[in-house]
Enzyme design. Structure first.
Site: not given
Length: 313
Positions: A21, A178
């Protein structure tokens, strides 16, 4: 806990993906740094390849160009005939599968670490796709222990009906990393340092494993996805309530049926409901508004792993 011994093949090829991303900048900047100077990620006898997965999105500092790259590594998209009419991320997925796969083949990379940021208050999070994988449970146990007292959570996304088709899933051992909270398009030094340490500990684990170290049976606490929860909506499909202040930033904390989760602009509180305590994750994640996800409910459980060592030793 069983004490059965599992001999695993040594790890030879590792990739570190950043920019899956393009507006999640920690992985982008770490990978760009390692492309220039890979000293800190090199380990004897191990090929470690840093790689920018979605360069067009990185250049524009946007999540994606046409569609989410982290959701298109399924047989249908990977098998589509090459064409300029395909969405950019589908074409890119096919390129990545060619370079690091093919998915589900002997030639695929052993491990892919895919680096992500979240706007949610999730701290250091490891994402696990298979609850029966002794090697990854052992690795995650090592990383969690090495990071302590800094908490590190494990999010298990194994689910019968929720299929992710992640970028990292082409590897034999896929690892999602993450770290948050961090706004999109922003770099925070503390978040970067935490992600960097997670990679260092992961590579140290692989090195120790390849050198013949035996890892005894272990157990880790994980949070397994149950379901995703959308925002309340009106007849037009528009959001009609926002995350309640008492839920905001409370990722991983127990959430009871009577606890508030949403607040309308009229001041009405909407409780969780149901009949069980859950643990919310990705609370108010910016990227998930378009996916109609306010947060995900998880349940807490323990996973056990057998002892492992390299089959070469």
């Amino acid at each position: 806990m069983t004490s059965c011994h599992v001999a695993e093949d040594p790890i030879k090829k590792v990739a570190i993906f950043g920019g899956t991303h393009g507006n999640e900048l920690t992985g982008v900047f770490l990978v760009k740094h390692w492309l220039e100077n890979s000293t800190e990620i090199q380990r004897t006898g191990l090929e470690v390849k840093p790689f920018i997965t979605n360069p067009r999105a990185v250049k524009k500092c946007t999540r994606y160009i046409d569609c989410d790259l982290n959701r298109v590594f399924d047989p249908e998209n990977l098998g589509k005939k090459k064409s300029e009419d395909l969405p950019y991320e589908v074409r890119r997925a096919q390129e990545i599968n060619h370079l690091f796969g093919p998915k589900d083949s002997e030639d695929s990379y052993d491990i892919i670490f895919d680096l992500h940021n979240t706007t949610s208050n999730m701290g250091c999070t490891l994402i696990l796709e298979d609850s029966r994988n002794d090697f990854l449970i052992q690795m995650f146990h090592y990383i969690k222990t090495s990071l302590a007292p800094l908490p590190c959570y494990v999010y298990l996304i194994e689910h019968p009906s929720l299929k992710y088709a992640t970028t990292r899933s082409i590897a034999k051992y896929p690892v999602g990393i993450e770290v948050g909270p961090q706004p999109q398009g922003v770099l925070r030094a503390d978040i970067l340092d935490q992600m960097r340490k997670m990679i260092q500990h992961a590579l140290d684990f692989i090195h120790n494993f390849n050198e013949g170290k035996e890892f005894p049976p272990c157990a880790i606490e994980v949070y397994k996805i149950m379901r995703k929860v959308d925002y309340p909506r009106n007849e037009s499909g528009e959001i009609s309530a926002i995350i309640h202040p008492k839920l905001q930033d409370q990722d991983w904390k127990p959430l009871h049926p009577e606890d508030p989760v949403f607040l309308t602009l009229d001041g009405k509180t909407i409780p969780l409901g149901g009949d069980q305590t859950v643990y919310p994750v990705f609370v108010n994640e910016a990227a998930y508004y378009e996916k109609k996800e306010a947060f995900a409910k998880t349940t807490k459980l323990t996973l056990n792993a057998n002892s492992i060592r390299s089959s070469l030793h």
